[in-house]
Every structure is written in C-alpha cells, then in structure tokens.
Design an enzyme around this catalytic site. Structure first.
Site, PDB file in Angstrom:
ATOM      1  N   CYS A  54       0.842  -1.207   0.000  1.00  0.00           N
ATOM      2  CA  CYS A  54       0.000   0.000   0.000  1.00  0.00           C
ATOM      3  C   CYS A  54       0.878   1.258   0.000  1.00  0.00           C
ATOM      4  O   CYS A  54       1.842   1.343   0.754  1.00  0.00           O
ATOM      5  CB  CYS A  54      -0.918  -0.005   1.221  1.00  0.00           C
ATOM      6  SG  CYS A  54      -2.042   1.409   1.237  1.00  0.00           S
ATOM      7  N   CYS A  58       0.439   4.987   6.863  1.00  0.00           N
ATOM      8  CA  CYS A  58      -0.195   4.819   8.185  1.00  0.00           C
ATOM      9  C   CYS A  58       0.811   4.129   9.127  1.00  0.00           C
ATOM     10  O   CYS A  58       1.220   2.993   8.862  1.00  0.00           O
ATOM     11  CB  CYS A  58      -1.468   3.993   8.053  1.00  0.00           C
ATOM     12  SG  CYS A  58      -2.541   4.562   6.708  1.00  0.00           S
ATOM     13  N   CYS A  61       0.505   0.427  10.288  1.00  0.00           N
ATOM     14  CA  CYS A  61       0.039  -0.631   9.385  1.00  0.00           C
ATOM     15  C   CYS A  61       1.148  -1.490   8.781  1.00  0.00           C
ATOM     16  O   CYS A  61       2.044  -0.984   8.101  1.00  0.00           O
ATOM     17  CB  CYS A  61      -0.800  -0.024   8.278  1.00  0.00           C
ATOM     18  SG  CYS A  61      -1.552  -1.316   7.243  1.00  0.00           S
ATOM     19  N   CYS A  98     -16.077 -10.044   5.951  1.00  0.00           N
ATOM     20  CA  CYS A  98     -15.466  -8.731   5.698  1.00  0.00           C
ATOM     21  C   CYS A  98     -14.213  -8.904   4.851  1.00  0.00           C
ATOM     22  O   CYS A  98     -13.340  -9.707   5.203  1.00  0.00           O
ATOM     23  CB  CYS A  98     -15.065  -8.063   7.003  1.00  0.00           C
ATOM     24  SG  CYS A  98     -16.407  -7.940   8.174  1.00  0.00           S
ATOM     25  N   CYS A 129     -19.158  -7.146   3.891  1.00  0.00           N
ATOM     26  CA  CYS A 129     -18.521  -5.886   4.283  1.00  0.00           C
ATOM     27  C   CYS A 129     -17.212  -5.801   3.515  1.00  0.00           C
ATOM     28  O   CYS A 129     -16.564  -6.828   3.263  1.00  0.00           O
ATOM     29  CB  CYS A 129     -18.258  -5.885   5.790  1.00  0.00           C
ATOM     30  SG  CYS A 129     -17.371  -4.407   6.358  1.00  0.00           S
ATOM     31  N   CYS A 189     -19.274   1.004   8.855  1.00  0.00           N
ATOM     32  CA  CYS A 189     -18.520   0.386   9.929  1.00  0.00           C
ATOM     33  C   CYS A 189     -17.330   1.313  10.126  1.00  0.00           C
ATOM     34  O   CYS A 189     -16.503   1.450   9.214  1.00  0.00           O
ATOM     35  CB  CYS A 189     -18.072  -1.012   9.503  1.00  0.00           C
ATOM     36  SG  CYS A 189     -16.877  -1.752  10.624  1.00  0.00           S
ATOM     37  N   ARG A 261     -17.411  -3.246  18.208  1.00  0.00           N
ATOM     38  CA  ARG A 261     -16.602  -4.445  17.956  1.00  0.00           C
ATOM     39  C   ARG A 261     -15.277  -4.411  18.709  1.00  0.00           C
ATOM     40  O   ARG A 261     -14.502  -3.464  18.597  1.00  0.00           O
ATOM     41  CB  ARG A 261     -16.328  -4.624  16.467  1.00  0.00           C
ATOM     42  CG  ARG A 261     -15.521  -5.902  16.201  1.00  0.00           C
ATOM     43  CD  ARG A 261     -15.364  -6.227  14.724  1.00  0.00           C
ATOM     44  NE  ARG A 261     -16.661  -6.338  14.096  1.00  0.00           N
ATOM     45  CZ  ARG A 261     -17.009  -5.683  13.003  1.00  0.00           C
ATOM     46  NH1 ARG A 261     -16.162  -4.897  12.410  1.00  0.00           N
ATOM     47  NH2 ARG A 261     -18.220  -5.827  12.505  1.00  0.00           N
TER      48      ARG A 261
HETATM   49  N1  SAM Z   1      -6.656   0.354   3.197  1.00  0.00           N
HETATM   50  C1  SAM Z   1      -7.936   0.507   3.719  1.00  0.00           C
HETATM   51  C2  SAM Z   1      -8.030   1.591   4.773  1.00  0.00           C
HETATM   52  O1  SAM Z   1      -7.021   2.022   5.273  1.00  0.00           O
HETATM   53  O2  SAM Z   1      -9.153   1.983   5.062  1.00  0.00           O
HETATM   54  C3  SAM Z   1      -8.486  -0.787   4.318  1.00  0.00           C
HETATM   55  C4  SAM Z   1      -7.594  -1.708   5.100  1.00  0.00           C
HETATM   56  S1  SAM Z   1      -6.925  -1.054   6.623  1.00  0.00           S
HETATM   57  C5  SAM Z   1      -5.794  -2.315   7.045  1.00  0.00           C
HETATM   58  C6  SAM Z   1      -8.273  -1.232   7.771  1.00  0.00           C
HETATM   59  C7  SAM Z   1      -8.046  -0.812   9.193  1.00  0.00           C
HETATM   60  O3  SAM Z   1      -7.225  -1.756   9.855  1.00  0.00           O
HETATM   61  C8  SAM Z   1      -7.347   0.500   9.472  1.00  0.00           C
HETATM   62  O4  SAM Z   1      -8.180   1.600   9.319  1.00  0.00           O
HETATM   63  C9  SAM Z   1      -6.946   0.334  10.936  1.00  0.00           C
HETATM   64  O5  SAM Z   1      -7.956   0.805  11.781  1.00  0.00           O
HETATM   65  C10 SAM Z   1      -6.804  -1.182  11.081  1.00  0.00           C
HETATM   66  N2  SAM Z   1      -5.414  -1.561  11.368  1.00  0.00           N
HETATM   67  C11 SAM Z   1      -4.401  -1.636  10.482  1.00  0.00           C
HETATM   68  N3  SAM Z   1      -3.259  -1.998  11.097  1.00  0.00           N
HETATM   69  C12 SAM Z   1      -3.552  -2.132  12.409  1.00  0.00           C
HETATM   70  C13 SAM Z   1      -2.788  -2.480  13.567  1.00  0.00           C
HETATM   71  N4  SAM Z   1      -1.484  -2.720  13.491  1.00  0.00           N
HETATM   72  N5  SAM Z   1      -3.415  -2.548  14.769  1.00  0.00           N
HETATM   73  C14 SAM Z   1      -4.745  -2.284  14.847  1.00  0.00           C
HETATM   74  N6  SAM Z   1      -5.508  -1.950  13.795  1.00  0.00           N
HETATM   75  C15 SAM Z   1      -4.930  -1.874  12.592  1.00  0.00           C
HETATM   76 FE1  SF4 Z   2      -2.815   1.218   3.357  1.00  0.00          FE
HETATM   77 FE2  SF4 Z   2      -2.684   0.063   5.741  1.00  0.00          FE
HETATM   78 FE3  SF4 Z   2      -3.108   2.670   5.570  1.00  0.00          FE
HETATM   79 FE4  SF4 Z   2      -5.050   0.934   4.789  1.00  0.00          FE
HETATM   80  S1  SF4 Z   2      -4.272   1.232   6.861  1.00  0.00           S
HETATM   81  S2  SF4 Z   2      -4.373   2.793   3.720  1.00  0.00           S
HETATM   82  S3  SF4 Z   2      -3.767  -0.721   3.973  1.00  0.00           S
HETATM   83  S4  SF4 Z   2      -1.252   1.598   4.909  1.00  0.00           S
END
Ligand code: SAM
Ligand code: SF4
Ligand code: DTB
Length: 345
Positions: A54, A58, A61, A98, A129, A189, A261
């Site tokens: 990606c 973030c 992530c 989901c 979802c 959600c 959740r």
């Molecule tokens: N890329 C899309 C987005 O960012 O909306 C969808 C996938 S993203 C992985 C979905 C959610 O996963 C993020 O908004 C975050 O809240 C959660 N998430 C990702 N990494 C995480 C982590 N290390 N611990 C807890 N929640 C996490």
């Molecule tokens: Fe990309 Fe992870 Fe951020 Fe979703 S949360 S936009 S998968 S870097």
C-alpha cells in the site's frame, strides 16, 4: 428507547472517561442491556483479499509498502478463491464476511472486480462488508448495487492526532468517503485504534467525532494497536488495559444502538480483559485465526470463552433484529435455526 444523541461535546465525553471505573461500567452496561441482548455477540470473519504494497504511510500498518514488516504482497484474489474462504467462514458460524484490501483508493476496474466478489459472497447468504480505502460516489454506488451491506472506513484517531500518524491523506478524506458510503445507502462500519500514543482527551476526541456523524456507525470497531515489528509504532507503550475497557464503555454510552466491535488486539488480551469488554458493551468480534495479516485467537479458544461466559453468536446485527442462537463452531455447516434465515438445514 432513549433518543440517539449526535451533539456530545468533547468535555462531556472526557467526563465519561474520567468517571470512577465502576460507575462508567455500570452506566455502559445499563445502556448495553437497554438495547441489546447482553449475552449475544455478532461474529464476523475477515479476509485480506489484496495484501500489502500500500502506498499510504499509516504508522500502525504492516501493509504499507514503506515499512519492512515481512508481509508478502499479494494481488487481488480470484472470485473462486474468496468464495472458498467465505463458505468456510459461514460453516464456522460467521454471519458477516469482511473483505479487506490494502489500497489507498481503488481504481474503477478494481471496484468492478470486487463487486463481482461481493455478489458471489452475498449469494451464499452472508452479510458482506468491504474495506478498500477511499471511494468516489460512483464506486460506492457500484458496490451497493453488487449487494455490499457494510463499508468499513475508520477515522482511526482524533482529528488533531491524525497528522502524527498518517501524512498521505487528510482526516477530511475519510469523512468524505463515509459520506459517499452513506449516500449510496450502505451501512457504515467506522471506528479507530487506541494505544498509538494518543492522550485520553484524544481517545475522547475520536469517539466524539464518531458519535457526531450524521448517523452513528452501525458497527464501531475499537482496535487495540497490534504492534508490528518494522512499523513506526512497533515500540509504542502498551495501553493500560483498563483504559481500553473505558474506551469500549464510552463508545457504548455514546452510540447505544451500534454494534461495538472488540476488534484487533484480542490475541494479546486475556480472557478476563475480553470478558470485561463484553460487560462494558462490546458485542461483536472477528472470529478466525487471522485478521488481515496478524493473528487472532484460535477458534477453539473463542468457543471455549463463549461457553465459559454463556455468550452466543448473534445472527443478525442490530438491536431490533430477531436474536437467534447459532453455533460458534468450526464444524457446523448451517445455522441451528430460529431466525428464519435460509441457512437452516
Ligand atoms: N486500506 C484501507 C483503509 O485504510 O481503510 C483498508 C484496510 S486497513 C488495514 C483497515 C483498518 O485496519 C485500518 O483503518 C486500521 O484501523 C486497522 N489496522 C491496520 N493496522 C492495524 C494495527 N497494526 N493494529 C490495529 N488496527 C490496525
Ligand atoms: Fe494502506 Fe494500511 Fe493505511 Fe489501509 S491502513 S491505507 S492498507 S497503509
Ligand atoms: C477494523 O477496524 N479492524 C480490522 C478491519 N476493520 C478491517 C483490521 C485489523 C487489522 C489488524 C492488522 C492486520 O491484521 O494486518
């Protein structure tokens, strides 16, 4: 039934956080019991249909291409491969499937492919979802037409903390996508992550924004940060577990009709902490041994926990839906009945 409020002030929300623990839990549990079966937990299964690579940054992530986390990037799965996983999830007692994709914002061609997947999963009799990143209005319409019930798009933190965690998009971008999702007629959600180094006031800020949305999100995932090696937040201090419970409790008080959740982070939680979260108003979980890329409790462990606590999986997801007991069972191949769904043998 008490009217839902959308005008909570930050000070009011913070005052809830500041209550003595027992007072907050009593208030949250009463709010929970007034609108929900206190022993029912909605169960969703999560599948990463497009993993890693990606472009966003973030800081939490593992799927960001910017961090070396060992996650293997994988292109979008085929319809048949997703269906196989969805059938297994249904057999294991999930009511919602989901699908997550590590995109910043999908291309129209990618949305068309996901729409095909959604229609096929929906045809199995599961709620659907997806979480695919930012959407245009037309893309949201396409997904809705394909049968997508929910769209997950988290606000993740308070507006003033967001820029410390993510630099490649703005808070307003998230709010805009949520607006497109609502306009298309899908359920939202939307929640966030705690334990990223934010203050209590910032946790209150996240919940205050969620509760001020034009509609309370139907599902409110509260994720506890999973500290993944290689991400900038890998070394974050662990959040006090009681503070996590407080966050669940305040979410329940602010958004009494929503499904709250207990989301990422359960694999690192004790059974006792999870039980406190259920008492404080959590009534939804992800079930299955993996979230997107990180671990989740073993299925057998969750079954045992449900049995020890006298919890049952909820078929249907709102306060007003008929509640039916279904098996949370890796071997069950149908709903055990009572709710009128077509999964009954
Ligand atoms: N890329 C899309 C987005 O960012 O909306 C969808 C996938 S993203 C992985 C979905 C959610 O996963 C993020 O908004 C975050 O809240 C959660 N998430 C990702 N990494 C995480 C982590 N290390 N611990 C807890 N929640 C996490
Ligand atoms: Fe990309 Fe992870 Fe951020 Fe979703 S949360 S936009 S998968 S870097
Ligand atoms: C949500 O709020 N949490 C889920 C789901 N929505 C998509 C994702 C949690 C991801 C945890 C890190 C991982 O497994 O990659």
């Amino acid at each position: 039934m008490a009217e839902l409020r959308h005008d909570w002030t930050r000070a009011e929300v913070l005052a809830l956080f500041d209550l003595p623990f027992n007072d907050l839990l009593a208030q949250a549990h009463a709010a929970h019991r007034a609108q929900h079966d206190a022993n029912a937990v909605q169960v969703s299964t999560l599948l990463s249909i497009k993993t890693g690579g990606c472009p966003e940054d973030c800081a939490y992530c593992p799927q960001s291409a910017r961090y070396d986390t060992g996650v293997q990037a994988h292109k979008l799965m085929s319809v048949e491969a997703v269906l196989e996983r969805a059938r297994a999830a249904k057999a294991a007692g999930a009511s919602r499937f989901c699908m997550g994709a590590a995109w910043r914002a999908p291309k129209d061609r990618e949305v068309a492919q996901v729409a095909e997947i959604v229609s096929a999963v929906k045809a199995l009799g599961l709620e659907t979802c997806a979480t695919l990143g930012m959407l245009s209005g037309a893309q949201a319409d396409t997904l809705k037409s394909a049968g997508l019930d929910y769209y997950n798009h988290n606000l993740d933190s308070a507006p003033e903390f967001y820029a410390e965690i993510i630099h490649t998009r703005q808070y307003q971008d998230r709010l805009d996508t949520l607006q497109q999702v609502r306009a298309a007629g899908m359920k939202t959600c939307c929640g966030g992550i705690v334990g990223m180094g934010e203050t209590r006031a910032q946790r209150a800020g996240l919940l205050q924004v969620l509760a001020s949305l034009p509609e309370h999100p139907h599902s409110v995932p509260i994720n506890r940060l999973v500290r993944v090696a290689g991400t900038p937040l890998a070394g974050s201090a662990e959040l006090d577990p009681f503070e996590f419970v407080r966050t669940i409790a305040v979410a329940r008080v602010l958004m009494p009709a929503s499904m709250v959740r207990l989301s990422a982070g359960r694999a690192e939680m004790s059974d006792e902490l999870q039980a406190l979260c259920f008492f404080a108003g959590a009534n939804s979980i992800f079930h299955g041994e993996k979230l997107l890329t990180t671990g989740n409790p073993d299925v057998a462990h969750d079954q045992a926990l449900f049995a020890r606590l006298g919890l049952h999986a909820l078929h249907g997801d709102t306060a007003s839906d008929a509640h039916a007991h279904i098996e949370l069972d890796a071997t069950a191949d149908c709903c055990v009945g009572g709710c009128g769904c077509d999964a009954v043998a």
